[in-house]
Scaffold this active site. Structure first.
Site, PDB file in Angstrom:
ATOM      1  N   ASP A 137      43.405  57.456  19.720  1.00 29.14           N
ATOM      2  CA  ASP A 137      43.733  55.781  19.418  1.00 29.14           C
ATOM      3  C   ASP A 137      43.103  54.877  18.728  1.00 29.14           C
ATOM      4  N   CYS A 188      58.135  64.605  37.448  1.00 29.81           N
ATOM      5  CA  CYS A 188      57.791  63.997  38.661  1.00 29.81           C
ATOM      6  C   CYS A 188      58.612  63.950  40.242  1.00 29.81           C
ATOM      7  N   CYS A 247      52.861  56.770  42.219  1.00 29.70           N
ATOM      8  CA  CYS A 247      52.076  55.531  41.261  1.00 29.70           C
ATOM      9  C   CYS A 247      53.290  54.213  41.396  1.00 29.70           C
ATOM     10  N   CYS A 280      50.764  50.927  42.185  1.00 32.48           N
ATOM     11  CA  CYS A 280      49.998  50.318  41.002  1.00 32.48           C
ATOM     12  C   CYS A 280      50.558  49.378  41.847  1.00 32.48           C
ATOM     13  N   CYS A 311      50.129  45.050  33.684  1.00 31.69           N
ATOM     14  CA  CYS A 311      48.859  46.056  33.541  1.00 31.69           C
ATOM     15  C   CYS A 311      47.259  45.397  33.832  1.00 31.69           C
ATOM     16  N   CYS A 329      48.334  60.177  41.130  1.00 31.93           N
ATOM     17  CA  CYS A 329      49.752  61.482  40.266  1.00 31.93           C
ATOM     18  C   CYS A 329      49.194  63.131  41.389  1.00 31.93           C
TER      19      CYS A 329
HETATM   20  C1  B12 Z   1      48.856  50.129  24.068  1.00 32.77           C
HETATM   21  C2  B12 Z   1      48.169  51.751  24.875  1.00 32.77           C
HETATM   22  C3  B12 Z   1      48.150  50.968  26.180  1.00 32.77           C
HETATM   23  C4  B12 Z   1      48.396  49.328  26.599  1.00 32.77           C
HETATM   24  C5  B12 Z   1      50.181  49.468  27.078  1.00 32.77           C
HETATM   25  C6  B12 Z   1      50.212  50.566  28.077  1.00 32.77           C
HETATM   26  C7  B12 Z   1      51.349  51.318  27.201  1.00 32.77           C
HETATM   27  N1  B12 Z   1      51.817  52.749  28.466  1.00 32.77           N
HETATM   28  O1  B12 Z   1      51.547  51.267  25.924  1.00 32.77           O
HETATM   29  C8  B12 Z   1      47.468  49.888  28.122  1.00 32.77           C
HETATM   30  C9  B12 Z   1      45.723  48.183  27.676  1.00 32.77           C
HETATM   31  C10 B12 Z   1      48.430  48.503  29.467  1.00 32.77           C
HETATM   32  C11 B12 Z   1      46.592  50.728  28.971  1.00 32.77           C
HETATM   33  C12 B12 Z   1      46.030  51.007  29.357  1.00 32.77           C
HETATM   34  C13 B12 Z   1      45.773  52.530  29.782  1.00 32.77           C
HETATM   35  N2  B12 Z   1      45.718  54.080  28.631  1.00 32.77           N
HETATM   36 CO1  B12 Z   1      46.030  53.232  26.960  1.00 32.77          CO
HETATM   37  N3  B12 Z   1      46.436  53.452  25.123  1.00 32.77           N
HETATM   38  C14 B12 Z   1      47.529  52.427  24.401  1.00 32.77           C
HETATM   39  C15 B12 Z   1      47.137  53.104  23.164  1.00 32.77           C
HETATM   40  C16 B12 Z   1      46.892  52.482  22.166  1.00 32.77           C
HETATM   41  C17 B12 Z   1      49.255  53.591  22.584  1.00 32.77           C
HETATM   42  C18 B12 Z   1      50.197  53.618  23.317  1.00 32.77           C
HETATM   43  C19 B12 Z   1      51.478  52.874  23.274  1.00 32.77           C
HETATM   44  O2  B12 Z   1      51.826  53.634  22.366  1.00 32.77           O
HETATM   45  N4  B12 Z   1      53.200  52.963  23.808  1.00 32.77           N
HETATM   46  C20 B12 Z   1      54.284  51.538  23.904  1.00 32.77           C
HETATM   47  C21 B12 Z   1      55.003  52.793  24.577  1.00 32.77           C
HETATM   48  C22 B12 Z   1      56.167  52.505  23.620  1.00 32.77           C
HETATM   49  O3  B12 Z   1      54.977  54.390  24.202  1.00 32.77           O
HETATM   50  P1  B12 Z   1      54.224  55.185  25.244  1.00 32.77           P
HETATM   51  O4  B12 Z   1      54.240  54.178  26.331  1.00 32.77           O
HETATM   52  O5  B12 Z   1      52.934  55.918  24.647  1.00 32.77           O
HETATM   53  O6  B12 Z   1      55.970  56.077  25.461  1.00 32.77           O
HETATM   54  C23 B12 Z   1      56.046  56.822  24.513  1.00 32.77           C
HETATM   55  C24 B12 Z   1      56.332  58.294  24.650  1.00 32.77           C
HETATM   56  O7  B12 Z   1      55.881  58.483  26.080  1.00 32.77           O
HETATM   57  C25 B12 Z   1      57.588  58.422  25.150  1.00 32.77           C
HETATM   58  N5  B12 Z   1      58.518  58.286  26.016  1.00 32.77           N
HETATM   59  C26 B12 Z   1      58.406  57.337  27.075  1.00 32.77           C
HETATM   60  N6  B12 Z   1      59.376  57.594  28.196  1.00 32.77           N
HETATM   61  C27 B12 Z   1      60.990  58.036  26.992  1.00 32.77           C
HETATM   62  C28 B12 Z   1      61.695  58.105  27.656  1.00 32.77           C
HETATM   63  C29 B12 Z   1      62.523  58.709  26.742  1.00 32.77           C
HETATM   64  C30 B12 Z   1      63.658  58.987  26.935  1.00 32.77           C
HETATM   65  C31 B12 Z   1      62.312  59.414  25.268  1.00 32.77           C
HETATM   66  C32 B12 Z   1      62.867  59.592  24.984  1.00 32.77           C
HETATM   67  C33 B12 Z   1      60.709  59.193  25.008  1.00 32.77           C
HETATM   68  C34 B12 Z   1      60.005  58.523  26.195  1.00 32.77           C
HETATM   69  O8  B12 Z   1      58.092  57.166  24.340  1.00 32.77           O
HETATM   70  C35 B12 Z   1      57.383  56.440  23.946  1.00 32.77           C
HETATM   71  C36 B12 Z   1      57.273  56.111  21.960  1.00 32.77           C
HETATM   72  O9  B12 Z   1      57.703  57.056  21.537  1.00 32.77           O
HETATM   73  C37 B12 Z   1      47.460  55.070  23.025  1.00 32.77           C
HETATM   74  C38 B12 Z   1      46.681  55.430  21.837  1.00 32.77           C
HETATM   75  C39 B12 Z   1      48.001  55.399  21.012  1.00 32.77           C
HETATM   76  N7  B12 Z   1      47.685  55.627  19.879  1.00 32.77           N
HETATM   77  O10 B12 Z   1      48.836  55.999  20.729  1.00 32.77           O
HETATM   78  C40 B12 Z   1      46.968  54.679  24.347  1.00 32.77           C
HETATM   79  C41 B12 Z   1      46.408  55.337  25.297  1.00 32.77           C
HETATM   80  C42 B12 Z   1      48.295  56.054  25.927  1.00 32.77           C
HETATM   81  N8  B12 Z   1      45.739  54.918  26.681  1.00 32.77           N
HETATM   82  C43 B12 Z   1      45.003  56.340  27.352  1.00 32.77           C
HETATM   83  C44 B12 Z   1      45.079  56.216  28.279  1.00 32.77           C
HETATM   84  C45 B12 Z   1      43.452  56.480  28.898  1.00 32.77           C
HETATM   85  C46 B12 Z   1      45.088  54.251  29.198  1.00 32.77           C
HETATM   86  C47 B12 Z   1      44.206  54.593  30.716  1.00 32.77           C
HETATM   87  C48 B12 Z   1      44.001  55.423  31.755  1.00 32.77           C
HETATM   88  C49 B12 Z   1      42.666  53.004  30.979  1.00 32.77           C
HETATM   89  C50 B12 Z   1      42.192  52.888  31.959  1.00 32.77           C
HETATM   90  N9  B12 Z   1      41.828  53.668  33.151  1.00 32.77           N
HETATM   91  O11 B12 Z   1      42.429  52.063  32.505  1.00 32.77           O
HETATM   92  C51 B12 Z   1      45.668  53.331  30.476  1.00 32.77           C
HETATM   93  C52 B12 Z   1      46.932  54.695  31.671  1.00 32.77           C
HETATM   94  C53 B12 Z   1      48.349  53.281  31.921  1.00 32.77           C
HETATM   95  C54 B12 Z   1      49.731  53.226  31.748  1.00 32.77           C
HETATM   96  N10 B12 Z   1      49.710  54.251  32.308  1.00 32.77           N
HETATM   97  O12 B12 Z   1      49.656  53.870  30.477  1.00 32.77           O
HETATM   98  C55 B12 Z   1      45.199  57.319  26.728  1.00 32.77           C
HETATM   99  C56 B12 Z   1      46.642  58.211  26.926  1.00 32.77           C
HETATM  100  C57 B12 Z   1      46.048  59.495  27.405  1.00 32.77           C
HETATM  101  C58 B12 Z   1      47.592  59.924  28.435  1.00 32.77           C
HETATM  102  N11 B12 Z   1      47.259  61.683  28.953  1.00 32.77           N
HETATM  103  O13 B12 Z   1      48.348  59.584  28.820  1.00 32.77           O
HETATM  104  C59 B12 Z   1      45.958  57.094  25.471  1.00 32.77           C
HETATM  105  C60 B12 Z   1      46.700  58.390  24.243  1.00 32.77           C
HETATM  106  C61 B12 Z   1      44.825  56.653  24.407  1.00 32.77           C
HETATM  107  C62 B12 Z   1      43.867  58.165  23.972  1.00 32.77           C
HETATM  108  N12 B12 Z   1      44.060  58.258  23.089  1.00 32.77           N
HETATM  109  O14 B12 Z   1      44.349  59.140  24.992  1.00 32.77           O
HETATM  110  N13 B12 Z   1      46.966  51.533  27.361  1.00 32.77           N
HETATM  111  S1  SF4 Z   2      47.691  48.510  36.978  1.00 33.63           S
HETATM  112 FE1  SF4 Z   2      48.030  49.277  34.609  1.00 33.63          FE
HETATM  113  S2  SF4 Z   2      46.198  51.312  35.416  1.00 33.63           S
HETATM  114 FE2  SF4 Z   2      46.609  50.245  37.105  1.00 33.63          FE
HETATM  115  S3  SF4 Z   2      47.828  51.622  38.998  1.00 33.63           S
HETATM  116 FE3  SF4 Z   2      49.537  49.649  37.414  1.00 33.63          FE
HETATM  117  S4  SF4 Z   2      50.010  50.581  35.294  1.00 33.63           S
HETATM  118 FE4  SF4 Z   2      48.190  52.258  36.185  1.00 33.63          FE
HETATM  119  S1  SF4 Z   3      52.448  59.824  40.742  1.00 30.74           S
HETATM  120 FE1  SF4 Z   3      52.718  61.490  38.813  1.00 30.74          FE
HETATM  121  S2  SF4 Z   3      54.074  62.649  39.739  1.00 30.74           S
HETATM  122 FE2  SF4 Z   3      54.387  61.026  41.401  1.00 30.74          FE
HETATM  123  S3  SF4 Z   3      55.496  59.472  39.733  1.00 30.74           S
HETATM  124 FE3  SF4 Z   3      54.278  59.403  39.501  1.00 30.74          FE
HETATM  125  S4  SF4 Z   3      54.121  60.502  36.972  1.00 30.74           S
HETATM  126 FE4  SF4 Z   3      55.114  61.150  38.441  1.00 30.74          FE
END
Ligand code: B12
Ligand code: SF4
Ligand code: SF4
Length: 311
Positions: free
Chosen positions: A135, A191, A197, A201, A217, A251
């Site tokens: 991160d 899922c 979720c 939410c 969020c 979840c």
């Molecule tokens: C920006 C960010 C946030 C933002 C935006 C969240 C988001 N979903 O992007 C905010 C502040 C809201 C946030 C919140 C949280 N975060 Co955050 N966050 C990040 C960060 C810095 C970047 C994420 C990112 O790149 N987002 C851009 C979107 C487009 O990418 P993505 O959601 O990761 O999806 C990618 C893949 O999943 C894939 N994908 C998804 N769907 C699909 C569908 C298809 C068809 C395909 C081909 C690909 C694909 O493609 C996307 C691009 O490659 C990462 C750290 C990092 N450098 O990665 C941590 C990270 C994602 N966060 C993390 C955590 C723990 C949280 C929270 C739980 C914290 C909390 N309790 O408050 C919440 C959870 C919210 C949620 N449900 O996502 C962890 C997640 C761990 C895990 N097991 O997944 C990370 C990885 C940090 C870490 N190093 O552990 N976060």
């Molecule tokens: S507000 Fe963000 S962290 Fe809370 S349930 Fe919704 S997506 Fe997950």
């Molecule tokens: S709660 Fe967990 S299993 Fe259910 S839709 Fe969300 S991510 Fe998927």
């Protein structure tokens, strides 16, 4: 012994053994490449404004999609999961903090462990170059972990391990070693018919597309955003002042969660008991002292207090 004496497969097995030894819960390996499939998904997320005010998410897109631009000469991404599911929680009637922030800052804890892993590896195979991330840089961490077979992306956007749920930090070592890569888990829909979720939410940030809208969020509004929380979002805080765990709590995969064995992630004694009035009274100096090593310093006391006024 030098690294040339071990085959890529033997090296990968050695790294996974060391990862377990230094305390990681899972380790998977991918070859460095350009993440072509992620490009449209990431661009769509940015263009639709789902990144909210996190301008850094729109910068360095090229590096985010290609680790060789971030770490010159890199060949492999070693993805690591570390369980942070808490064994004890905040007392009742305390303003709620997300459980990832209970203990010591995970950036420090995980980076120390990754450096230790690399030190032990160098003792076995000789020198190599690497950088560690969690991160902390433009790395699509969930996507690398998914490719390395550590889990599948759920509707909540979380990387879910089918053997342990989603209370895991993701981190990675990007290095110049030639390693045997793992395969992603089968693309079965983790899922199935579940929408828990999405239903739970409080602000409608989850639309089922497997990534979320940060503008809606609570985690974004209580940690990342410097602005006042919009009233329609603030009215849904229900006591949350730092982050949000709702989409993890509901979840079904997280029924598999087991308490973390990492001592540093256990809850800060002050955070465990501090009530609303304690947060109102604590001064900057005491806050710095008590939360010296905590990730909640990211928001800072002023932001936490502003959010407190909304709950
Ligand atoms: C920006 C960010 C946030 C933002 C935006 C969240 C988001 N979903 O992007 C905010 C502040 C809201 C946030 C919140 C949280 N975060 Co955050 N966050 C990040 C960060 C810095 C970047 C994420 C990112 O790149 N987002 C851009 C979107 C487009 O990418 P993505 O959601 O990761 O999806 C990618 C893949 O999943 C894939 N994908 C998804 N769907 C699909 C569908 C298809 C068809 C395909 C081909 C690909 C694909 O493609 C996307 C691009 O490659 C990462 C750290 C990092 N450098 O990665 C941590 C990270 C994602 N966060 C993390 C955590 C723990 C949280 C929270 C739980 C914290 C909390 N309790 O408050 C919440 C959870 C919210 C949620 N449900 O996502 C962890 C997640 C761990 C895990 N097991 O997944 C990370 C990885 C940090 C870490 N190093 O552990 N976060
Ligand atoms: S507000 Fe963000 S962290 Fe809370 S349930 Fe919704 S997506 Fe997950
Ligand atoms: S709660 Fe967990 S299993 Fe259910 S839709 Fe969300 S991510 Fe998927």
């Amino acid at each position: 012994m030098t690294k040339t004496q071990l085959s890529p497969g033997e090296l990968s097995r050695l790294i996974k053994d060391l990862a377990t030894r230094v305390g990681f819960d899972a380790c998977g390996i991918s070859r460095v490449c350009h993440l072509d499939e992620s490009l449209p998904h990431l661009i769509d997320w940015v263009e639709k404004g789902k990144m909210a005010s996190m301008g850094y998410m729109a910068r360095n897109i090229d590096k985010r999609l290609d680790p060789s631009l971030l770490v010159e000469g890199s060949r492999s991404v070693i993805s690591l999961l570390c369980n942070y599911y808490p064994s004890s929680r905040q007392e009742k009637d305390c303003p709620t903090f997300a459980s990832y922030a209970y203990g010591k800052d995970y950036h420090t804890v995980l980076k120390e462990r990754m450096h230790l892993l690399c030190k032990l590896l160098k003792e076995e195979i000789g020198d190599f170059s690497y950088r560690v991330f969690t991160d902390s840089a433009p790395v699509l961490e969930r996507e690398w972990a998914r490719r390395a077979g550590l889990g599948v992306i759920g509707k909540s956007g979380m990387l879910i391990s089918p053997t342990g749920g989603s209370y895991f930090f993701i981190s990675e070592i990007i290095c110049d070693l030639e390693l045997e890569e793992d395969s992603p888990l089968p693309q079965q829909d983790i899922c199935k018919g579940c929408r828990k979720c999405q239903m739970a939410c409080p602000t409608g940030a989850i639309d089922g597309s497997r990534s979320i809208d940060a503008r809606r969020c609570l985690s974004y509004h209580t940690i990342e955003s410097q602005d006042d929380i919009p009233s329609d979002i603030a009215s849904r805080l229900s006591g949350r002042v730092y982050g949000c765990d709702i989409c993890l709590e509901v979840c079904p995969w997280n029924r598999l969660s087991k308490p973390t064995h990492i001592e540093e992630f256990s809850i800060n004694e002050h955070l465990r008991v501090m009530k609303k009035e304690d947060w109102e009274e604590i001064d900057q100096e005491r806050f710095n002292e008590v939360f010296k090593n905590s990730p909640i310093k990211r928001a800072g006391i002023e932001k936490i207090r502003r959010t407190l006024r909304e709950i």
